[in-house]
Design a protein around this motif. Structure first.
Motif, PDB file in Angstrom:
ATOM      1  N   THR A 126     -41.134 -71.733   9.752  1.00  0.00           N
ATOM      2  CA  THR A 126     -41.052 -72.714   8.680  1.00  0.00           C
ATOM      3  C   THR A 126     -41.344 -74.084   9.272  1.00  0.00           C
ATOM      4  O   THR A 126     -41.320 -74.275  10.502  1.00  0.00           O
ATOM      5  N   GLU A 127     -41.602 -75.047   8.420  1.00  0.00           N
ATOM      6  CA  GLU A 127     -41.886 -76.399   8.904  1.00  0.00           C
ATOM      7  C   GLU A 127     -40.693 -76.977   9.662  1.00  0.00           C
ATOM      8  O   GLU A 127     -40.848 -77.614  10.699  1.00  0.00           O
ATOM      9  N   THR A 128     -39.489 -76.732   9.155  1.00  0.00           N
ATOM     10  CA  THR A 128     -38.274 -77.253   9.799  1.00  0.00           C
ATOM     11  C   THR A 128     -38.087 -76.662  11.189  1.00  0.00           C
ATOM     12  O   THR A 128     -37.826 -77.379  12.168  1.00  0.00           O
ATOM     13  N   TYR A 129     -38.217 -75.349  11.294  1.00  0.00           N
ATOM     14  CA  TYR A 129     -38.048 -74.677  12.583  1.00  0.00           C
ATOM     15  C   TYR A 129     -39.135 -75.111  13.551  1.00  0.00           C
ATOM     16  O   TYR A 129     -38.867 -75.410  14.724  1.00  0.00           O
ATOM     17  N   ALA A 130     -40.383 -75.165  13.074  1.00  0.00           N
ATOM     18  CA  ALA A 130     -41.501 -75.560  13.932  1.00  0.00           C
ATOM     19  C   ALA A 130     -41.307 -76.979  14.455  1.00  0.00           C
ATOM     20  O   ALA A 130     -41.626 -77.280  15.614  1.00  0.00           O
ATOM     21  N   THR A 131     -40.780 -77.859  13.635  1.00  0.00           N
ATOM     22  CA  THR A 131     -40.529 -79.238  14.062  1.00  0.00           C
ATOM     23  C   THR A 131     -39.525 -79.267  15.200  1.00  0.00           C
ATOM     24  O   THR A 131     -39.715 -79.973  16.197  1.00  0.00           O
ATOM     25  N   ARG A 132     -38.463 -78.479  15.073  1.00  0.00           N
ATOM     26  CA  ARG A 132     -37.458 -78.434  16.147  1.00  0.00           C
ATOM     27  C   ARG A 132     -38.053 -77.891  17.437  1.00  0.00           C
ATOM     28  O   ARG A 132     -37.768 -78.383  18.531  1.00  0.00           O
ATOM     29  N   VAL A 133     -38.872 -76.867  17.318  1.00  0.00           N
ATOM     30  CA  VAL A 133     -39.518 -76.282  18.500  1.00  0.00           C
ATOM     31  C   VAL A 133     -40.378 -77.325  19.206  1.00  0.00           C
ATOM     32  O   VAL A 133     -40.334 -77.474  20.437  1.00  0.00           O
ATOM     33  N   LEU A 134     -41.168 -78.066  18.452  1.00  0.00           N
ATOM     34  CA  LEU A 134     -42.038 -79.090  19.030  1.00  0.00           C
ATOM     35  C   LEU A 134     -41.226 -80.196  19.688  1.00  0.00           C
ATOM     36  O   LEU A 134     -41.580 -80.699  20.756  1.00  0.00           O
ATOM     37  N   GLN A 135     -40.127 -80.580  19.068  1.00  0.00           N
ATOM     38  CA  GLN A 135     -39.288 -81.647  19.619  1.00  0.00           C
ATOM     39  C   GLN A 135     -38.614 -81.224  20.921  1.00  0.00           C
ATOM     40  O   GLN A 135     -38.490 -82.022  21.851  1.00  0.00           O
ATOM     41  N   VAL A 136     -38.205 -79.968  20.989  1.00  0.00           N
ATOM     42  CA  VAL A 136     -37.566 -79.475  22.215  1.00  0.00           C
ATOM     43  C   VAL A 136     -38.609 -79.318  23.330  1.00  0.00           C
ATOM     44  O   VAL A 136     -38.348 -79.665  24.494  1.00  0.00           O
ATOM     45  N   ALA A 137     -39.789 -78.828  22.969  1.00  0.00           N
ATOM     46  CA  ALA A 137     -40.843 -78.633  23.963  1.00  0.00           C
ATOM     47  C   ALA A 137     -41.354 -79.956  24.513  1.00  0.00           C
ATOM     48  O   ALA A 137     -41.684 -80.064  25.699  1.00  0.00           O
ATOM     49  N   ARG A 138     -41.429 -80.974  23.650  1.00  0.00           N
ATOM     50  CA  ARG A 138     -41.936 -82.290  24.048  1.00  0.00           C
ATOM     51  C   ARG A 138     -41.002 -83.373  23.535  1.00  0.00           C
ATOM     52  O   ARG A 138     -41.221 -83.965  22.476  1.00  0.00           O
ATOM     53  N   GLU A 145     -47.747 -87.312  16.369  1.00  0.00           N
ATOM     54  CA  GLU A 145     -48.181 -86.121  17.103  1.00  0.00           C
ATOM     55  C   GLU A 145     -47.554 -84.859  16.526  1.00  0.00           C
ATOM     56  O   GLU A 145     -48.207 -83.816  16.425  1.00  0.00           O
ATOM     57  N   ILE A 146     -46.273 -84.955  16.151  1.00  0.00           N
ATOM     58  CA  ILE A 146     -45.590 -83.809  15.553  1.00  0.00           C
ATOM     59  C   ILE A 146     -46.291 -83.386  14.267  1.00  0.00           C
ATOM     60  O   ILE A 146     -46.539 -82.196  14.032  1.00  0.00           O
ATOM     61  N   GLU A 147     -46.640 -84.363  13.446  1.00  0.00           N
ATOM     62  CA  GLU A 147     -47.292 -84.060  12.166  1.00  0.00           C
ATOM     63  C   GLU A 147     -48.648 -83.387  12.375  1.00  0.00           C
ATOM     64  O   GLU A 147     -49.013 -82.466  11.643  1.00  0.00           O
ATOM     65  N   ARG A 148     -49.397 -83.838  13.388  1.00  0.00           N
ATOM     66  CA  ARG A 148     -50.699 -83.234  13.656  1.00  0.00           C
ATOM     67  C   ARG A 148     -50.540 -81.808  14.173  1.00  0.00           C
ATOM     68  O   ARG A 148     -51.285 -80.899  13.776  1.00  0.00           O
ATOM     69  N   ARG A 149     -49.594 -81.593  15.060  1.00  0.00           N
ATOM     70  CA  ARG A 149     -49.369 -80.249  15.588  1.00  0.00           C
ATOM     71  C   ARG A 149     -48.814 -79.316  14.510  1.00  0.00           C
ATOM     72  O   ARG A 149     -49.137 -78.127  14.474  1.00  0.00           O
ATOM     73  N   LEU A 150     -47.982 -79.861  13.631  1.00  0.00           N
ATOM     74  CA  LEU A 150     -47.462 -79.075  12.522  1.00  0.00           C
ATOM     75  C   LEU A 150     -48.598 -78.643  11.596  1.00  0.00           C
ATOM     76  O   LEU A 150     -48.625 -77.504  11.112  1.00  0.00           O
ATOM     77  N   ALA A 151     -49.524 -79.559  11.354  1.00  0.00           N
ATOM     78  CA  ALA A 151     -50.661 -79.251  10.480  1.00  0.00           C
ATOM     79  C   ALA A 151     -51.461 -78.082  11.036  1.00  0.00           C
ATOM     80  O   ALA A 151     -51.920 -77.214  10.283  1.00  0.00           O
ATOM     81  N   VAL A 152     -51.625 -78.042  12.350  1.00  0.00           N
ATOM     82  CA  VAL A 152     -52.350 -76.940  12.986  1.00  0.00           C
ATOM     83  C   VAL A 152     -51.563 -75.643  12.835  1.00  0.00           C
ATOM     84  O   VAL A 152     -52.108 -74.600  12.451  1.00  0.00           O
ATOM     85  N   ARG A 153     -50.264 -75.696  13.130  1.00  0.00           N
ATOM     86  CA  ARG A 153     -49.441 -74.488  13.070  1.00  0.00           C
ATOM     87  C   ARG A 153     -49.376 -73.921  11.650  1.00  0.00           C
ATOM     88  O   ARG A 153     -49.525 -72.717  11.440  1.00  0.00           O
ATOM     89  N   LEU A 154     -49.178 -74.790  10.681  1.00  0.00           N
ATOM     90  CA  LEU A 154     -49.105 -74.327   9.294  1.00  0.00           C
ATOM     91  C   LEU A 154     -50.486 -73.899   8.796  1.00  0.00           C
ATOM     92  O   LEU A 154     -50.599 -72.989   7.972  1.00  0.00           O
ATOM     93  N   GLY A 155     -51.528 -74.559   9.304  1.00  0.00           N
ATOM     94  CA  GLY A 155     -52.892 -74.169   8.930  1.00  0.00           C
ATOM     95  C   GLY A 155     -53.221 -72.774   9.414  1.00  0.00           C
ATOM     96  O   GLY A 155     -53.910 -72.013   8.719  1.00  0.00           O
ATOM     97  N   ARG A 156     -52.740 -72.427  10.601  1.00  0.00           N
ATOM     98  CA  ARG A 156     -52.978 -71.080  11.133  1.00  0.00           C
ATOM     99  C   ARG A 156     -52.364 -70.014  10.235  1.00  0.00           C
ATOM    100  O   ARG A 156     -52.900 -68.912  10.103  1.00  0.00           O
ATOM    101  N   GLN A 157     -51.240 -70.329   9.615  1.00  0.00           N
ATOM    102  CA  GLN A 157     -50.527 -69.340   8.815  1.00  0.00           C
ATOM    103  C   GLN A 157     -51.311 -68.881   7.590  1.00  0.00           C
ATOM    104  O   GLN A 157     -51.048 -67.815   7.041  1.00  0.00           O
ATOM    105  N   ALA A 158     -52.298 -69.676   7.180  1.00  0.00           N
ATOM    106  CA  ALA A 158     -53.091 -69.320   6.002  1.00  0.00           C
ATOM    107  C   ALA A 158     -53.869 -68.029   6.195  1.00  0.00           C
ATOM    108  O   ALA A 158     -54.234 -67.363   5.223  1.00  0.00           O
ATOM    109  N   LEU A 159     -54.104 -67.638   7.451  1.00  0.00           N
ATOM    110  CA  LEU A 159     -54.905 -66.425   7.687  1.00  0.00           C
ATOM    111  C   LEU A 159     -54.173 -65.165   7.214  1.00  0.00           C
ATOM    112  O   LEU A 159     -54.802 -64.143   6.945  1.00  0.00           O
ATOM    113  N   LEU A 160     -52.833 -65.235   7.096  1.00  0.00           N
ATOM    114  CA  LEU A 160     -52.077 -64.058   6.665  1.00  0.00           C
ATOM    115  C   LEU A 160     -52.242 -63.767   5.178  1.00  0.00           C
ATOM    116  O   LEU A 160     -51.907 -62.665   4.714  1.00  0.00           O
ATOM    117  N   THR A 161     -52.743 -64.743   4.420  1.00  0.00           N
ATOM    118  CA  THR A 161     -52.914 -64.541   2.984  1.00  0.00           C
ATOM    119  C   THR A 161     -54.355 -64.767   2.521  1.00  0.00           C
ATOM    120  O   THR A 161     -54.627 -64.766   1.325  1.00  0.00           O
TER     121      THR A 161
END
Length: 284
Positions: A126-138, A145-161
């Motif tokens: 989820t966006e909330t979980y992904a944000t926490r992961v990014l903050q802990v990693a960096r 930067e978080i918003e740009r990386r989130l956009a990539v991560r959430l964009g990747r998820q579109a392939l499942l549908t």
């Protein structure tokens, strides 16, 4: 290739053909680089599919390797496909170079099998979980930067549908510990929801399962398989500073065997959803 899959597969295909030509001609990487007045790293990047190619450069390599005119023309045509750009290229440095290759392969795969023992897989975050992961990693990362990386991560998820090309089959083996480490009820409910999609299989390996083959690997790994042999199956495993791509048949077979063994202690999909619902209830 469509903008969904980008140029990753054509680059890797062209690189394999050129490497095969070089080896059959008994030309070393250094000799090829010297003849073309290039650096040896450039030859390596071409042969591993890490860069796009100009038709003229392909023609020059084929000339040195004494390829037939027909094959040269075919490879020059393939070089044009390496110029394609996937949607993720617009995010530039938000994606490390070593991960950009994976995003392209992921988008082109017909089946993905992911084992995860540490975090919820990126395709299921989820966006909330992904944000926490990014903050802990960096910890020093900026909001932009978080918003740009989130956009990539959430964009990747579109392939499942996605509808075209067809969405890949996504099979996940997830350690129970992942569900009990920094995961909130929203994330658990999201996992339950996505796991009901016909192309998604999510199974949890319970803590009571004890040691298994996955504990003996480097940790997280993904097996990528492609339709009709367009690309050899690939094993992907990443770390904090880079990634490992394995495509030798023996390597792929070893990870495939590990996957088969890890399926034994895993709960069924229904049991896994029941466990996730129970943990979510504990949290709320």
């Amino acid at each position: 290739m469509t903008t969904d899959t980008g140029s990753t597969v054509p680059r890797r295909q062209l690189g394999r053909y050129l490497r095969q030509l070089r080896e059959e001609a008994r030309v070393t990487v250094k000799a090829a680089a010297d003849a073309l007045e290039w650096s040896t790293p450039k030859i390596w990047r071409i042969e591993t599919g890490a860069t796009s190619m100009r038709s003229l450069d392909v023609e020059a390599m084929c000339r040195i390797y004494r390829a037939s005119p027909e094959l040269t023309e075919a490879l020059m045509g393939l070089a044009k496909e390496t110029k394609g750009r996937g949607w993720w290229h617009s995010y530039g440095d938000a994606i490390p170079e070593w991960f950009e290759l994976y995003v392209g392969l992921e988008a082109a795969a017909a089946r993905l099998r992911t084992y995860e023992g540490q975090l919820v897989p990126g395709l299921l975050q989820t966006e909330t979980y992904a944000t926490r992961v990014l903050q802990v990693a960096r910890p020093d990362i900026t909001r932009t930067e978080i918003e740009r990386r989130l956009a990539v991560r959430l964009g990747r998820q579109a392939l499942l549908t996605r509808l075209a090309p067809p969405a890949p089959q996504f099979d996940v083996l997830l350690e129970e510990a992942v569900l009990r480490r920094g995961v909130d009820a929203e994330q658990l409910q999201h996992l339950i929801k996505v796991s009901r999609q016909p192309n998604v299989s999510l199974r949890v390996i319970p803590l009571a399962g004890g040691l298994h083959r996955g504990n003996m690997t480097s940790g997280t790994f993904t097996i990528l398989e492609f339709e009709g042999g367009a690309e050899p199956s690939i094993i992907y495993s990443d770390s904090l500073t880079g990634a490992l791509y394995l495509d030798k048949p023996a390597e792929v077979a070893s990870y495939g065997e590990a996957w088969d063994i890890m399926e034994d202690p895993a709960l069924t999909e229904a049991q896994s959803r029941k466990l996730m619902a129970s943990i979510a209830e504990e949290l709320t």
